[in-house]
Design an enzyme around this catalytic site. Structure first.
Site, mmCIF file in Angstrom:
data_model
loop_
_atom_site.group_PDB
_atom_site.id
_atom_site.type_symbol
_atom_site.label_atom_id
_atom_site.label_comp_id
_atom_site.label_asym_id
_atom_site.label_seq_id
_atom_site.Cartn_x
_atom_site.Cartn_y
_atom_site.Cartn_z
ATOM 1 N N CYS A 1 0.830 -1.200 0.000
ATOM 2 C CA CYS A 1 0.000 0.000 0.000
ATOM 3 C C CYS A 1 0.867 1.254 0.000
ATOM 4 O O CYS A 1 2.082 1.197 0.206
ATOM 5 C CB CYS A 1 -0.943 0.013 1.203
ATOM 6 N N ASP B 1 -11.377 4.533 -36.461
ATOM 7 C CA ASP B 1 -10.732 4.650 -37.764
ATOM 8 C C ASP B 1 -11.262 3.521 -38.649
ATOM 9 O O ASP B 1 -11.662 2.469 -38.146
ATOM 10 C CB ASP B 1 -9.218 4.531 -37.584
#
Length: 721
Positions: A3, A411
């Protein structure tokens, strides 16, 4: 390092050291890269040890030369897995398990003596001795780190457990103190193994590539060589059933390659000489000889692993929120426990012993482990699940942001379509010759040309070519040649017009096909036009399904392409896209993305990662198609889809939604359990060992909940949602 609190401890320990240029933490991999000179590195290792951690130096070729793998953390006794060149594994072995089981046995014996034995001094001393042995066996590391943290004024889980167990022992609750320490150590061991499962899901990718390769020698024999030592341009042999050790190009042999480990494709792909293959994929049917195009440290697989490891260091928004909350939460609960111990006897009339005991229970409950571990485990599991499906997500930020998308720009070439011309229509325009004869004539002429359209026509016609004499390429128009004594012309509209062979009927046919975005080539003699051949960039089989899934997720698809408006409209219609925008230059695509962001909100761009780079950068999330073997695609976008399958984009969005749900389930679960037990600690009959069960139970629950993402695949290969 599980953490941000632990990262902060190490960072503070290293800040005073001169000569350190930079620190790069990867909590998910439990590594720290230190950019420094040799003297500063040694001082850094000493400082990390003084902070209560167990660093193991490593030399990873993919990282800077001076690397310290700062494994070992406050909650796992410093015996964690480490990432370096040699894959050091120093996890808890049977000796540690035996020690903790023995500690639990001594703690149970101490509880039994306290409960059943007479309240006489010899029995009491025996019980205290058993409890002390249990605490020593299970808690030596915890005490070492706990006192170190307290000495530096830090409140971490080791400090909390040190105070709680010592306090319980001093107020006469020695059996419970022993039980708490033993249960805590065992629960932490289980939790560590569970967390490592998420980490190993990433690291196991490295095992996909074999350590040794069959390399061709100067006398053309083959010898076993370490894959890491195979140079560029060497030729390796891969037998059926073996994994391909390095990226390369096939120079001999035809085989089916299972590319699922890299691209996520479920169906093997047929490969022949000249085709690229990737490290870690499986050769299924025949022996291949492969010319190496990338060394081990730069293979597609190595780049994927490096990118995913780097992604773990990019904290998701939820993860940053939890880290900030935990930094405030732990001192606040410690202050509450201190207030209970000092004020409750006066305010509530409790005895000092009862107040101290309840305060100690609060300290155990205060452990932020379940809270801070819930987010990294969930994020790492999601990143690993995506990587297994051929989806390379660059970090937790993009993983979480994908669920917020409202529109996506696609695209055309290579994304919605195959990106390769293909023969889609063959029409006879004259009664003679026959269709078979016309096919042979066209194939004979097309096979002589290197033009992509001619190659597509030749590949699409099943005919045996005839001999072509006087073959001539006519720039910008087509080709001509003599077959069986007759001159034939094979070219575009302009060539036929120049030969004076065009007619209104042919013009109408040309117009019909060109409106559909097709390129038309005509076969003719000096007297007439014989046949018409139409070539087009065909839509991918997966595009329609992908677009339908995006729409079902509430995302508006928009096609952006440099092709003309007619072609754009035709392809978009086939894919199920209503909004198609053609004739766009790269700067026009950039403006289109900005307009979509204003109109819809969060917008993604999908392209090949090269000429779409400006639009990919402008978008909230950029998806690069075809990342396998393409450095530019990996670097240009936030998410790289390794196998050109557009369906991976809705999968990413579903994974994002699922990850977000699990993150907040874990946060709610961790905090909810703590709130309930804090209430029981203050106003009920909660005991310390119950508090340990509650806290460690919450930690294990959130870990297992996060690990569910590693199993989130249906038989069809789509992520569960």
């Amino acid at each position: 390092m599980d953490c941000a609190l632990e990262e902060g401890e190490i960072r503070r320990a290293l800040e005073p050291i001169a000569g350190i240029q930079s620190l790069t933490f990867q909590l998910g991999a439990r590594t720290l890269a230190i950019d420094s000179d040799a003297t500063a590195l040694q001082l850094a290792l000493d400082a990390i040890r003084k902070a209560g951690f167990s660093p193991q130096p490593g030399a990873n070729a993919a990282r800077p030369a001076d690397v310290a793998s700062a494994a070992g953390d406050e909650s796992h006794d410093g015996n964690d897995h480490h990432d370096d060149d040699h894959s050091i594994e120093s996890g808890s072995g049977w000796s540690e398990v035996t020690r903790y089981v023995a500690a639990l046995a001594f703690a149970v014996a101490a509880e039994a003596l306290s409960f059943f034995a007479p309240d006489a001094m010899p029995w009491k001393i025996a019980g205290i001795a058993l409890a002390a042995v249990a605490i020593g066996l299970a808690g030596l590391s915890t005490y070492t780190k706990g006192f170190g943290a307290l000495r530096h004024g830090r409140l971490n889980i080791n400090a909390l457990m040190t105070v709680a167990v010592t306090g319980a022992f001093l107020i006469g609750q020695w059996p419970e103190a022993a039980m708490v320490m033993a249960l805590y150590a065992i629960a932490e061991l289980i939790e560590a193994r569970s967390v490592d499962r998420a980490r190993n899901a990433i690291r196991s990718l490295m095992a996909l590539a074999p350590e040794e390769s069959d390399v061709q020698q100067a006398d053309r024999s083959f010898a076993r060589v370490l894959s890491s030592a195979v140079p560029l341009a060497a030729v390796v042999r891969v037998k059926p059933g073996e994994r391909i050790p390095l990226d390369g190009v096939i120079v001999h042999g035809n085989s089916a390659i299972n590319q699922a480990p890299v691209t996520g494709e479920s169906i093997p792909v047929d490969k022949q000489p000249g085709d690229a293959v990737f490290a870690g994929t499986i050769n299924e049917t025949a022996t291949l000889e492969i010319k190496i195009t990338a060394v081990a440290s730069n293979s597609t697989l190595a780049r994927i692993i490096h990118a995913v490891e780097k992604a773990q260091g990019t904290r998701a928004p939820t993860q940053r929120f939890v880290d900030r909350f935990a930094a405030i939460y732990t001192p606040a609960v410690f202050a509450l426990a201190l207030a209970v111990a000092l004020i409750a006897p006066f305010a509530l009339g409790w005895t000092w012993t009862l107040a101290a005991y309840k305060a100690l229970v609060l300290l155990v409950i205060a452990c932020p482990c379940a809270l801070v571990i819930s987010t990294p485990v969930t994020v790492v599991s999601a990143l690993a699940a995506a990587a297994r499906r051929g989806i390379l997500i660059k970090g937790g930020t993009y993983l979480e942001a994908a669920r917020k998308l409202k529109a996506i720009a696609l695209d055309k070439t290579g994304t919605i379509t195959e990106g390769k011309p293909k023969l889609v229509a063959f029409e006879m325009l004259a009664d003679t010759p026959s269709r078979e004869a016309a096919s042979t004539l066209a194939h004979s002429l097309a096979a002589q040309s290197d033009h992509p359209v001619s190659k597509a026509i030749a590949a699409g016609l099943e005919a045996t070519p005839q001999t072509v004499e006087a073959f001539t390429a006519i720039a910008g128009r087509g080709v001509s040649g003599i077959i069986d004594g007759t001159e034939h012309w094979f070219g575009n509209h302009r060539l036929i017009e120049e030969r004076g062979l065009c007619s209104p009927a042919i013009e109408a046919k040309l117009h019909e096909h060109e409106n559909q975005g097709r390129t038309v080539t005509l076969l003719a003699t000096d007297k007439a036009v014989i046949a018409l051949f139409a070539v087009a960039d065909t839509i991918k089989a997966s595009s329609q399904q992908a677009v339908a899934e995006l729409i079902a997720l509430g995302i508006t698809p928009v096609m952006l392409t440099g092709d003309n408006a007619a072609t754009a409209s035709t392809v978009a219609g086939l894919a199920g896209i209503k909004d198609a925008r053609g004739n766009l230059l790269p700067e026009d695509k950039l403006k289109a993305i900005a307009d979509m962001q204003k109109q819809y909100g969060a917008t993604a761009m999908t392209g090949d990662g090269i000429n779409d780079a400006p639009a990919l950068a402008q978008a909230d999330i950029g998806f690069a198609m075809g990342g396998a073997g393409t450095d530019t695609a990996m670097e240009a976008a936030d998410v790289a889809v390794m196998n050109d399958d557009l369906r991976r984009i809705p999968e990413t969005i579903r994974l994002s939604k699922r990850t977000h749900n699990i993150l907040w389930q874990n946060i709610t679960l961790a905090l909810g359990i703590k709130v309930v037990f804090m209430g029981l600690a203050l106003f009920g009959n909660a005991t310390m060992w119950m508090a340990v069960f509650a806290d460690m139970g919450a930690s294990l629950l959130v870990v297992f909940n996060g690990l569910r993402l590693l199993r989130s695949k249906e038989p069809s290969g789509q992520l569960v949602h």
